[in-house]
Design a protein around this motif. Structure first.
Motif, PDB file in Angstrom:
ATOM      1  N   GLU A 141      43.188-125.670  35.333  1.00  0.00           N
ATOM      2  CA  GLU A 141      44.354-124.435  35.904  1.00  0.00           C
ATOM      3  C   GLU A 141      44.724-123.522  37.779  1.00  0.00           C
ATOM      4  OE1 GLU A 141      43.047-123.297  33.611  1.00  0.00           O
ATOM      5  OE2 GLU A 141      44.042-123.378  31.946  1.00  0.00           O
ATOM      6  N   PHE A 142      42.860-124.308  37.684  1.00  0.00           N
ATOM      7  CA  PHE A 142      42.683-123.648  39.426  1.00  0.00           C
ATOM      8  C   PHE A 142      42.304-125.250  39.818  1.00  0.00           C
ATOM      9  CE2 PHE A 142      41.398-120.268  36.900  1.00  0.00           C
ATOM     10  CZ  PHE A 142      41.314-119.216  37.669  1.00  0.00           C
ATOM     11  N   SER A 143      42.720-125.146  41.294  1.00  0.00           N
ATOM     12  CA  SER A 143      42.905-126.525  42.265  1.00  0.00           C
ATOM     13  C   SER A 143      41.168-126.838  43.017  1.00  0.00           C
ATOM     14  CB  SER A 143      43.651-126.147  43.869  1.00  0.00           C
ATOM     15  OG  SER A 143      43.202-124.925  44.649  1.00  0.00           O
ATOM     16  N   ALA A 144      41.020-127.994  43.323  1.00  0.00           N
ATOM     17  CA  ALA A 144      39.104-127.750  43.771  1.00  0.00           C
ATOM     18  C   ALA A 144      39.187-126.234  44.260  1.00  0.00           C
ATOM     19  CB  ALA A 144      39.434-129.312  44.827  1.00  0.00           C
ATOM     20  N   LEU A 145      39.924-126.645  45.704  1.00  0.00           N
ATOM     21  CA  LEU A 145      39.010-125.044  46.226  1.00  0.00           C
ATOM     22  C   LEU A 145      38.998-123.531  45.232  1.00  0.00           C
ATOM     23  CD1 LEU A 145      38.936-124.449  49.533  1.00  0.00           C
ATOM     24  CD2 LEU A 145      41.532-123.194  48.684  1.00  0.00           C
ATOM     25  N   ASP A 146      40.465-123.580  44.508  1.00  0.00           N
ATOM     26  CA  ASP A 146      39.319-122.018  43.440  1.00  0.00           C
ATOM     27  C   ASP A 146      38.733-122.326  42.757  1.00  0.00           C
ATOM     28  OD1 ASP A 146      41.542-120.539  44.747  1.00  0.00           O
ATOM     29  OD2 ASP A 146      43.449-121.912  43.555  1.00  0.00           O
ATOM     30  N   ASN A 147      38.322-123.771  42.246  1.00  0.00           N
ATOM     31  CA  ASN A 147      37.259-123.824  41.488  1.00  0.00           C
ATOM     32  C   ASN A 147      35.865-123.367  42.271  1.00  0.00           C
ATOM     33  OD1 ASN A 147      36.916-124.673  38.447  1.00  0.00           O
ATOM     34  ND2 ASN A 147      38.477-126.429  39.923  1.00  0.00           N
ATOM     35  N   VAL A 148      35.913-124.306  43.547  1.00  0.00           N
ATOM     36  CA  VAL A 148      35.193-123.160  45.201  1.00  0.00           C
ATOM     37  C   VAL A 148      34.146-122.367  44.695  1.00  0.00           C
ATOM     38  CG1 VAL A 148      33.489-124.377  46.724  1.00  0.00           C
ATOM     39  CG2 VAL A 148      35.029-126.582  44.895  1.00  0.00           C
ATOM     40  N   LEU A 149      36.037-121.699  44.875  1.00  0.00           N
ATOM     41  CA  LEU A 149      35.374-120.270  45.149  1.00  0.00           C
ATOM     42  C   LEU A 149      35.256-119.318  44.153  1.00  0.00           C
ATOM     43  CD1 LEU A 149      38.926-120.208  47.645  1.00  0.00           C
ATOM     44  CD2 LEU A 149      36.799-119.647  47.833  1.00  0.00           C
ATOM     45  N   LEU A 150      35.300-120.020  43.315  1.00  0.00           N
ATOM     46  CA  LEU A 150      35.166-118.927  41.398  1.00  0.00           C
ATOM     47  C   LEU A 150      33.901-118.676  41.957  1.00  0.00           C
ATOM     48  CD1 LEU A 150      36.516-120.898  38.587  1.00  0.00           C
ATOM     49  CD2 LEU A 150      37.063-118.930  39.427  1.00  0.00           C
ATOM     50  N   PRO A 151      32.585-118.811  41.967  1.00  0.00           N
ATOM     51  CA  PRO A 151      31.255-118.433  42.234  1.00  0.00           C
ATOM     52  C   PRO A 151      31.195-116.979  43.467  1.00  0.00           C
ATOM     53  CG  PRO A 151      30.944-120.674  42.428  1.00  0.00           C
ATOM     54  CD  PRO A 151      32.680-120.185  42.145  1.00  0.00           C
ATOM     55  N   MET A 152      31.658-117.956  44.689  1.00  0.00           N
ATOM     56  CA  MET A 152      31.568-117.173  45.478  1.00  0.00           C
ATOM     57  C   MET A 152      32.352-115.754  45.215  1.00  0.00           C
ATOM     58  SD  MET A 152      31.847-118.758  49.044  1.00  0.00           S
ATOM     59  CE  MET A 152      32.675-120.722  48.480  1.00  0.00           C
ATOM     60  N   ARG A 153      33.383-115.803  45.008  1.00  0.00           N
ATOM     61  CA  ARG A 153      35.182-114.526  44.814  1.00  0.00           C
ATOM     62  C   ARG A 153      34.046-113.623  43.702  1.00  0.00           C
ATOM     63  NH1 ARG A 153      39.466-117.630  44.748  1.00  0.00           N
ATOM     64  NH2 ARG A 153      41.358-117.119  46.039  1.00  0.00           N
ATOM     65  N   ARG A 154      32.900-114.721  43.175  1.00  0.00           N
ATOM     66  CA  ARG A 154      32.017-113.406  41.253  1.00  0.00           C
ATOM     67  C   ARG A 154      30.985-112.507  42.197  1.00  0.00           C
ATOM     68  NH1 ARG A 154      30.446-110.032  39.937  1.00  0.00           N
ATOM     69  NH2 ARG A 154      29.021-109.625  37.918  1.00  0.00           N
ATOM     70  N   LEU A 155      30.557-113.255  42.959  1.00  0.00           N
ATOM     71  CA  LEU A 155      29.784-112.532  43.946  1.00  0.00           C
ATOM     72  C   LEU A 155      29.802-111.947  45.192  1.00  0.00           C
ATOM     73  CD1 LEU A 155      26.497-112.786  44.099  1.00  0.00           C
ATOM     74  CD2 LEU A 155      26.943-114.501  45.615  1.00  0.00           C
ATOM     75  N   GLY A 156      31.407-112.470  45.239  1.00  0.00           N
ATOM     76  CA  GLY A 156      31.584-110.993  46.786  1.00  0.00           C
ATOM     77  C   GLY A 156      30.806-111.348  47.544  1.00  0.00           C
ATOM     78  N   ALA A 157      29.504-111.756  48.106  1.00  0.00           N
ATOM     79  CA  ALA A 157      28.400-111.424  49.644  1.00  0.00           C
ATOM     80  C   ALA A 157      29.561-112.100  50.813  1.00  0.00           C
ATOM     81  CB  ALA A 157      27.496-112.199  49.166  1.00  0.00           C
ATOM     82  N   LEU A 158      30.671-112.660  50.686  1.00  0.00           N
ATOM     83  CA  LEU A 158      31.335-113.109  51.816  1.00  0.00           C
ATOM     84  C   LEU A 158      32.765-112.834  51.655  1.00  0.00           C
ATOM     85  CD1 LEU A 158      30.765-116.890  51.772  1.00  0.00           C
ATOM     86  CD2 LEU A 158      29.670-114.879  53.353  1.00  0.00           C
ATOM     87  N   ASP A 159      33.848-112.235  52.445  1.00  0.00           N
ATOM     88  CA  ASP A 159      35.175-111.656  52.984  1.00  0.00           C
ATOM     89  C   ASP A 159      35.696-113.264  52.345  1.00  0.00           C
ATOM     90  OD1 ASP A 159      36.119-113.301  55.452  1.00  0.00           O
ATOM     91  OD2 ASP A 159      34.394-112.069  56.435  1.00  0.00           O
ATOM     92  N   GLU A 160      37.127-113.050  52.186  1.00  0.00           N
ATOM     93  CA  GLU A 160      37.846-113.973  51.337  1.00  0.00           C
ATOM     94  C   GLU A 160      38.330-115.423  52.245  1.00  0.00           C
ATOM     95  OE1 GLU A 160      38.802-114.425  48.549  1.00  0.00           O
ATOM     96  OE2 GLU A 160      40.305-115.756  48.887  1.00  0.00           O
ATOM     97  N   GLY A 161      38.248-114.842  54.046  1.00  0.00           N
ATOM     98  CA  GLY A 161      38.074-115.943  54.860  1.00  0.00           C
ATOM     99  C   GLY A 161      37.192-116.787  54.890  1.00  0.00           C
ATOM    100  N   SER A 162      36.016-116.296  54.673  1.00  0.00           N
ATOM    101  CA  SER A 162      34.951-116.764  54.804  1.00  0.00           C
ATOM    102  C   SER A 162      34.694-117.631  53.933  1.00  0.00           C
ATOM    103  CB  SER A 162      33.584-115.578  55.721  1.00  0.00           C
ATOM    104  OG  SER A 162      34.111-115.426  56.293  1.00  0.00           O
ATOM    105  N   ALA A 163      34.772-116.889  52.257  1.00  0.00           N
ATOM    106  CA  ALA A 163      35.056-117.485  51.405  1.00  0.00           C
ATOM    107  C   ALA A 163      35.206-118.853  51.507  1.00  0.00           C
ATOM    108  CB  ALA A 163      35.164-116.695  50.161  1.00  0.00           C
ATOM    109  N   GLN A 164      36.844-118.645  52.070  1.00  0.00           N
ATOM    110  CA  GLN A 164      37.838-120.483  52.164  1.00  0.00           C
ATOM    111  C   GLN A 164      37.303-120.838  53.000  1.00  0.00           C
ATOM    112  OE1 GLN A 164      41.058-119.978  51.060  1.00  0.00           O
ATOM    113  NE2 GLN A 164      41.392-118.448  49.482  1.00  0.00           N
ATOM    114  N   ARG A 165      36.522-120.808  54.317  1.00  0.00           N
ATOM    115  CA  ARG A 165      36.578-121.276  54.842  1.00  0.00           C
ATOM    116  C   ARG A 165      35.533-122.386  54.417  1.00  0.00           C
ATOM    117  NH1 ARG A 165      38.193-117.249  57.652  1.00  0.00           N
ATOM    118  NH2 ARG A 165      36.152-116.477  58.573  1.00  0.00           N
ATOM    119  N   ARG A 166      34.666-122.130  53.871  1.00  0.00           N
ATOM    120  CA  ARG A 166      32.906-121.626  53.258  1.00  0.00           C
ATOM    121  C   ARG A 166      33.143-123.715  51.967  1.00  0.00           C
ATOM    122  NH1 ARG A 166      27.676-122.546  52.213  1.00  0.00           N
ATOM    123  NH2 ARG A 166      27.023-122.987  50.467  1.00  0.00           N
TER     124      ARG A 166
END
Lengths: 414, 236
Positions: free
Chosen positions: B107-132
């Motif tokens: 149900e998630f886009s390619a980008l959201d799939n990649v964002l999942l572990p970053m969002r869980r770790l929370g080391a990057l803010d949302e903008g930086s995570a999206q860019r990465r």
């Protein structure tokens, strides 16, 4: 947005039909909870209000709560006393020294009191005979403790003072006898006294029994008719705080010795019926929400089963068991929150509809609107119970999801 | 540059006398007495016949499964005393997984799939995570595919999204279970090259289970597993 919330929302939105069914259950549950609760509590409030408004908060009668001790028992409290052929004095019943008792009661703060002599008389008019209750009152004092003056449709209690041979009757009795203002009726007491009384007022309370049976006359006139000069047998008391009736009644009883019954004591059986009725009502409406909670359990459980691979992948990524539990608990919370919100709205709509329904309850003489209770606490109760049911329903599948061992699932997928 | 065997630093991954037995009426031995050391930046292919215990070994090395004997040292730290939460945190920070069937969240886009572990770790803010996440997808040739759902992508593209997801939190170790097993030869070559480059250009340690000889030949080292043990004489 926290990632757990994002995943939970995605799960629910990707199963719109199932989510909608679960939501509908909660919405209907909350709405019916609210509608039934507001109706039941409204009718309870209405009932208590009528009880408080239409009956004395405290009634002092010419009785004692415990039988008085014989003088011989007082004199020899530890002796074995046998009295033979004791013949009690025949005396006129009533509250002895009532002016002193009334003065004591009126010295207490936050109350108004009125002396009353209550007795039975037989009214005759145009060949018709009817036994009624005659209340001998002091109009000025009675107006302070009773709403009867507000229920007058013709004349007033004041006119009793102006016309010592006046009588105030209920609308039911007036209709039954075909009486109108100025009509003259004969009143006969059990002792054989007969007076001719003129109708100077007609009231209508809406309670058919009261409107048929109760009549009012001047206290002096009632004392004469009932052959009980200078006697009263009731002191009717209204309080500023009706719910203090039990305590105040106890103080009065200790102060004057006569039995003082609060409206709470007099209505104890009715209050216990109301309690049982509330228990039944809340059990039934809670059962609706419990059934609705099964819908949530079913939805979240199905998502857990369908998403077992995703759970394994999330855990392999590093999601903790508590993250997984949180995802599925969040789904329950979302369903509970949205369901409660729409349920409260629908419930308010139902309440507004019910509040417009008119009916004539048994014993009433007029149409009345259904009494609806609008207090905020029932909204909190409905939403709180819905949320608790939703969280409870989501907890079991959430716990199961948290326990998924990714390696077991991955082995099966390979 | 291959930073393997950096002076003074412990091996990236060490397995000491590793064993895994599934309990039951008839206990099943998946892995027994395996000891191995894998250095930083090394590309290791684990090979062997079906049912030999390759994937079981990978799950043990990836801290997805708990050994019944022996221990695993990750960057010199013994993981045998870790609780479930500590193991999960270690996977989140230090390990990235790529599976044969990509296992993207549908149900998630390619980008959201990649964002999942970053969002869980929370080391990057949302903008930086999206860019990465966007940069990782772009590096793997998925420009313009970021907002597509997995079912809108080809098999090779999905596997590259899975690799981007494995790299999301910049873990030092990537574990891959038959990463080319479900791909055509062109897509398989592409994935092989990406994993190879991860070790050479980013210094990642890549441990991959494979049946694919071409894939294995790209690795620095091949380890053969037969009947749950390392077979030093194993040849494909």
């Amino acid at each position: 947005m926290p990632v757990q919330l994002a995943i939970a929302l995605t799960h629910l939105l990707s199963r719109k039909r199932q989510t909608l069914v679960s939501l509908t259950g909660i919405v209907l549950g909350v709405a019916f909870f609210l509608a039934v609760s507001s109706l039941m509590r409204g009718s309870e409030g209405d009932f208590i209000k009528r009880l408080i408004d239409n009956s004395p908060h405290i009634t002092v009668s010419d009785e004692y709560r415990q039988a008085q001790r014989q003088p011989a028992s007082e004199r020899w409290p530890t002796g074995a006393v046998e009295l033979r052929r004791v013949k009690p004095l025949t005396e006129v019943r009533g509250i002895r020294g009532h002016p002193r008792a009334l003065a004591y009661i009126e010295s207490l703060p936050g109350l108004r009191a009125a002396p009353v002599l209550v007795g039975s008389v037989v009214l005759t008019f145009a060949g018709r005979i009817e036994g009624v209750t005659l209340n001998g009152i002091v109009p000025d004092k009675m107006k302070q403790v009773s709403t009867i003056e507000d229920k007058m449709i013709e004349g007033s209690l004041e006119q009793l003072a102006a016309n010592p041979n006046g009588i105030v009757i209920g609308a039911g009795l007036a209709r039954k006898f075909g009486l109108a203002m100025g009509s003259v009726v004969n009143a006969a007491s059990p002792g054989g006294e007969v007076r001719t009384l003129k109708v100077v007022g007609i009231f209508r309370t809406g309670n058919a029994n009261y409107d048929d049976m109760q009549t009012f006359a001047l206290l002096k006139r009632a004392q004469g008719l009932l052959d009980r000069p200078n006697r009263i047998n009731r002191i009717v008391i209204q309080l500023s705080d009706p719910y203090a009736a039990r305590e105040v009644a106890s103080i009065i009883e200790r102060g004057i010795g006569y039995k003082a019954v609060s409206w709470l004591e007099a209505s104890e059986d009715l209050m216990s019926v109301l309690l049982v009725r509330n228990l039944i009502m809340y059990s039934v409406v809670s059962a609706i929400l419990v059934v609705a909670a099964f819908g949530i359990y079913n939805t979240v459980s199905t998502i857990v089963m369908e998403k077992i691979h995703d759970i394994a992948i999330l855990k392999s990524m590093g999601f903790h068991a508590r993250d997984i539990r949180l995802i599925f608990l969040t789904e329950g919370v979302i369903l509970g929150l949205i369901g409660s919100l729409f349920g409260l709205t629908l419930g308010l709509g139902l309440m507004a509809l019910l509040a417009r329904v008119e009916l004539k309850p048994p014993g009433a003489t007029e149409l009345v609107f259904l009494p609806i209770y609008w207090g905020y606490e029932q909204y909190l109760l409905a939403a709180g119970f819905a949320m608790a049911s939703a969280i409870g329903a989501a907890w079991l599948p959430a716990r199961k999801a948290g326990r998924v061992q990714p390696v077991v699932i991955l082995r099966g997928m390979g | 540059m291959n930073p393997a065997g950096r002076e003074g630093s412990p091996p990236m991954l060490t397995a000491e006398r590793l064993g895994r037995v599934l309990p039951g009426e008839v206990p099943v031995t998946l892995v027994q007495d395996i000891s191995l050391t894998i250095d930083r930046g090394e590309f290791v292919a684990i090979m062997g016949p079906s049912g030999s215990g390759k994937s079981s070994l990978l799950y043990l090395l990836g801290l997805l499964d708990t050994p019944t004997a022996g221990r695993i040292l990750l960057d010199g730290r013994d993981t045998s005393g870790y609780g479930e939460d500590e193991l999960a945190t270690t996977r989140l920070r230090q390990l990235g997984f790529v599976f044969q069937f990509h296992f993207l969240l549908a149900e998630f886009s390619a980008l959201d799939n990649v964002l999942l572990p970053m969002r869980r770790l929370g080391a990057l803010d949302e903008g930086s995570a999206q860019r990465r996440a966007g940069a990782l997808l772009a590096q793997l040739g998925l420009d313009g595919q970021a907002h597509k759902r997995p079912h809108q992508l080809s098999g090779g593209q999905r596997q590259r999204v899975a690799i981007a997801r494995a790299l999301a939190n910049d873990p030092p170790i990537i574990l891959a279970d038959e990463p080319t097993g479900n791909l055509d030869s062109h897509a398989a070559a592409n994935v092989r090259q990406i994993l190879r480059d991860l070790t050479r250009e980013l210094g990642k340690t890549v441990i991959a289970v494979t049946h694919d000889l071409t894939f294995a030949s790209a690795a620095d080292r091949q380890i053969g597993i037969v009947d749950g043990r390392i077979d030093p004489h194993w040849r494909a």
